[in-house]
Design a protein around this motif. Sequence first.
Motif, PDB file in Angstrom:
ATOM      1  N   GLY A 170       0.873  -1.070  -0.105  1.00  9.89           N
ATOM      2  CA  GLY A 170      -0.170  -0.060   0.055  1.00  9.89           C
ATOM      3  C   GLY A 170       0.731   1.351   0.164  1.00  9.89           C
ATOM      4  N   TYR A 171       2.078   0.888  -0.012  1.00 12.22           N
ATOM      5  CA  TYR A 171       3.101   2.270   0.148  1.00 12.22           C
ATOM      6  C   TYR A 171       4.071   2.248  -1.301  1.00 12.22           C
ATOM      7  N   THR A 172       4.615   3.285  -1.673  1.00  9.58           N
ATOM      8  CA  THR A 172       5.475   3.453  -2.817  1.00  9.58           C
ATOM      9  C   THR A 172       6.730   3.032  -2.074  1.00  9.58           C
ATOM     10  N   THR A 173       7.545   1.912  -2.846  1.00  9.09           N
ATOM     11  CA  THR A 173       9.049   1.808  -2.265  1.00  9.09           C
ATOM     12  C   THR A 173       9.906   2.753  -2.463  1.00  9.09           C
ATOM     13  N   ALA A 174      10.690   2.984  -1.283  1.00  6.57           N
ATOM     14  CA  ALA A 174      11.408   3.881  -1.310  1.00  6.57           C
ATOM     15  C   ALA A 174      13.024   3.653  -0.863  1.00  6.57           C
ATOM     16  N   SER A 175      14.162   4.292  -1.640  1.00  5.47           N
ATOM     17  CA  SER A 175      15.473   3.870  -1.226  1.00  5.47           C
ATOM     18  C   SER A 175      16.118   5.055  -0.718  1.00  5.47           C
ATOM     19  N   LYS A 176      17.000   5.158   0.404  1.00  4.68           N
ATOM     20  CA  LYS A 176      17.765   6.094   0.783  1.00  4.68           C
ATOM     21  C   LYS A 176      19.422   5.579   0.935  1.00  4.68           C
TER      22      LYS A 176
END
Length: 338
Positions: A170-176
Amino acid sequence: MFRYMITLFRSRSWCRPVPRSGRLTLETNAMGTSQHWRTLATVLTTTVLAATLIGASAPPPEPTTPPLTYSAVSASAPAASASVSAGVDLTTSRAALKTLRAPTPTISGAAAVGTKLTAKPGTWTSGTSLSYRWSAEGRAISGATRSSFTPTTAQQGKRITVQVTGKRSGYTTASKTSAATLKVARSSTPKISGSATTGKALSASVGTWTSSTSFSYQWRANGTAIKGATSRTYKISSAHQGKRISVQVTGKRSGHTTLTRTSASTAAVKSPAPVKKPTSVKITSSTFHCPKGYPVKGNANSGIYHVPSGAYYKATKPEECFATTAGARNAGYRASKR
């Protein structure tokens, strides 16, 4: 539900069923009078009414109704048969994905060969699953996909980063990606050579470090820094008798991680063994005197030794002087009779 095609001419209109393609099309004869575009509600109402007039019946509703599609196709009207068709798209868009809370990770630990680095991902949205990817100078390191990583000589002189990727339904995949470390430095544990004895000198050897590294030293006694003992060598003071000596070496090079390594400790410092006093000394000069501590004169020609109280003591030039008469006898001399 059934889909119907309504074709409107100047004089008449009729309905005919069309396949369940998800399209509802309104066609208007180009030669007829002008027609207004109808809203979807008007088209559906007209369709049902027309179907009733010709006796068409609607089948039971389907379990899942395919989305209706709206489209418009236009063409010039060079001939009487030219037509314009229009439809409506009723596809329902998915709900927008939520945005993960994704802080920038940090790295703890010294960037050095053999020293573990640990990724600190920060606080992400609750329930987020995290994965890791370590890189050296921007290139992914094979197999380095855990939350910690220990650099090897392959990463010596390179800067290390870690990328943390968070996923949750349900969330956008994020990378940091973290900030880069200093260049990975190489170091060794120093070693001490020499005897742990008061008055003796100890030396430190640094081992293998990154080339062009500059070193500083601090000697310690039982872990406490010895004031002024900051050279590569150290002469043990009697004040440190009974204590264990170690040396701390710090290596520095521009752009690299500054590293400090400490040697193993020596055995407890001991006093030097007492110097064993020789039993005799050879006399090479022409003298009638023996050195202090060696009062017994030995005459090598006669093989006789003389003590200070003897009649010929002062008149005898010794070739060898002894500390005791026992020493003279052990050397093969006999006592003077006078």
